[in-house]
Design an enzyme around this catalytic site. Structure first.
Site, PDB file in Angstrom:
ATOM      1  N   LYS A  20    -103.731   8.569-111.946  1.00 43.88           N
ATOM      2  CA  LYS A  20    -103.870   8.037-113.306  1.00 43.88           C
ATOM      3  C   LYS A  20    -105.182   7.288-113.404  1.00 43.88           C
ATOM      4  O   LYS A  20    -105.728   6.782-112.418  1.00 43.88           O
ATOM      5  CB  LYS A  20    -102.691   7.125-113.659  1.00 43.88           C
ATOM      6  CG  LYS A  20    -102.487   5.903-112.760  1.00 43.88           C
ATOM      7  CD  LYS A  20    -103.354   4.706-113.054  1.00 43.88           C
ATOM      8  CE  LYS A  20    -103.050   3.516-112.149  1.00 43.88           C
ATOM      9  NZ  LYS A  20    -104.061   2.426-112.236  1.00 43.88           N
ATOM     10  N   MET A 104    -106.485   5.164-100.769  1.00 47.51           N
ATOM     11  CA  MET A 104    -105.698   3.945-100.921  1.00 47.51           C
ATOM     12  C   MET A 104    -106.615   2.832-101.398  1.00 47.51           C
ATOM     13  O   MET A 104    -107.782   2.774-101.032  1.00 47.51           O
ATOM     14  CB  MET A 104    -105.037   3.595 -99.588  1.00 47.51           C
ATOM     15  CG  MET A 104    -103.909   4.560 -99.233  1.00 47.51           C
ATOM     16  SD  MET A 104    -103.102   4.196 -97.661  1.00 47.51           S
ATOM     17  CE  MET A 104    -104.258   4.964 -96.523  1.00 47.51           C
ATOM     18  N   GLY A 106    -107.631   2.518-104.455  1.00 47.83           N
ATOM     19  CA  GLY A 106    -108.602   3.106-105.371  1.00 47.83           C
ATOM     20  C   GLY A 106    -108.328   2.856-106.836  1.00 47.83           C
ATOM     21  O   GLY A 106    -109.140   3.198-107.694  1.00 47.83           O
ATOM     22  N   SER A 112     -97.837   4.897-106.039  1.00 46.99           N
ATOM     23  CA  SER A 112     -96.828   4.895-107.099  1.00 46.99           C
ATOM     24  C   SER A 112     -96.505   6.313-107.559  1.00 46.99           C
ATOM     25  O   SER A 112     -95.344   6.651-107.801  1.00 46.99           O
ATOM     26  CB  SER A 112     -97.315   4.065-108.293  1.00 46.99           C
ATOM     27  OG  SER A 112     -97.465   2.709-107.932  1.00 46.99           O
ATOM     28  N   ASP A 145     -96.160   0.448-111.603  1.00 49.45           N
ATOM     29  CA  ASP A 145     -96.746   1.689-112.115  1.00 49.45           C
ATOM     30  C   ASP A 145     -95.830   2.901-111.950  1.00 49.45           C
ATOM     31  O   ASP A 145     -96.066   3.943-112.577  1.00 49.45           O
ATOM     32  CB  ASP A 145     -98.070   1.994-111.389  1.00 49.45           C
ATOM     33  CG  ASP A 145     -99.192   1.067-111.806  1.00 49.45           C
ATOM     34  OD1 ASP A 145     -99.001   0.283-112.757  1.00 49.45           O
ATOM     35  OD2 ASP A 145    -100.263   1.120-111.180  1.00 49.45           O
TER      36      ASP A 145
END
Length: 289
Positions: A20, A104, A106, A112, A145
């Protein structure tokens, strides 16, 4: 799209866990319990991890892929599977393999999204029968999230990120740069310099000009603490409205078409990882719910 062994319904392969982007991210306050109140728009993109599931009869849940720095027992994938197993009183177990593509730390929601894909896929394979709303409630126990990825479409989010409303977003391409650092979310939210009083906005405010709307309130803090983030934003700004996603570290910019994004992708300095992604309107596994 995932492929399934329809004869036995015991495997589900190539299950996407899409990344996302936060098209904007405002911190509007802070609750007494310390959680921050946010407003954001979550945008799904067609780049992410891939997960593979195999049902077991012995109740064991096992991650069959090694992930550096992530012990199996603390992995959100394993925790999500066990949460669903316990909640649904499921006797079966699962072997779960992952092709990890998202970095990771990021700001892309990788962990999630992996957890959400696990809940969706195993709810289907185990025939647990939970509704989308029930899975979202379970997902919230794993992280703020996670419900968004189960929600299954782009969303205007409020609260701590769990209050979701569907929203139309631009049909475009994105260039994403990984600056080469992992940004701990807690470090950014705990920073004294973080502002927590951005004016509350409405969905209509975003919808009236979605490209370039608002800002990411976490970006200033992350840029101060992690210079590679600032450098990537500064470079990408030459081509459009570059900004950071989530609490960092990745930065992105929207482009009207694939040709335009390719032209910039070819110029990204070799010190950074970079890739392109198409905006999605729905989660690739939405049909399983």
């Amino acid at each position: 799209m995932p492929t399934q062994d329809l004869r036995h319904a015991r495997t589900l392969d190539n299950c996407p866990a899409p990344a996302k982007l936060n098209l904007f991210l405002h911190v509007t306050g802070r609750r007494p319990d310390g959680y921050h109140l946010l407003q954001t728009v979550f945008q799904l993109i067609d780049h992410g991890d891939l997960l593979h599931f195999q049902v077991r009869d012995d109740g064991v849940i096992r991650r069959s892929t090694e992930i550096a720095g992530v012990p199996e027992q603390s992995d959100l994938i394993v925790r999500a599977a066990r949460l669903l197993q316990t909640h649904g009183k499921i006797a079966a177990g699962a072997d779960i393999a992952i092709e990890k593509r998202l970095p990771m730390g990021g700001g892309l929601g990788g962990g999630s999204s992996d957890a959400a894909t696990t809940l969706i896929a195993l709810n289907h394979l185990w025939q647990a029968g939970l509704t989308r709303a029930q899975l979202m409630a379970l997902g919230l126990q794993l992280g703020a999230d996670v419900p968004f990825f189960i929600f299954g479409q782009n969303a205007f989010a409020e609260g701590v990120g769990e209050d979701l409303a569907a929203v139309e977003t631009p049909d475009c391409w994105y260039l994403v740069i990984e600056p080469g650092v992992a940004v701990p979310t807690a470090t950014i939210f705990c920073a004294e310099s973080l502002t927590r009083d951005t004016k509350v906005v409405k969905i209509a405010d975003f919808s009236s000009r979605p490209i370039g709307f608002g800002k990411n309130d976490l970006q200033v803090v992350a840029s101060q603490l992690f210079p590679p983030v600032a450098a990537a934003i500064e470079w990408l700004k030459a081509y459009g409205d570059a900004r950071m996603t989530g609490s960092g570290a990745c930065v992105f910019c929207a482009f009207a078409d694939e040709q335009a994004v390719d032209a910039v992708l070819n110029q990204v300095p070799g010190i950074w990882q970079a890739w392109k992604a198409k905006a999605l309107t729905r989660h690739p596994l939405a049909h399983l719910l």
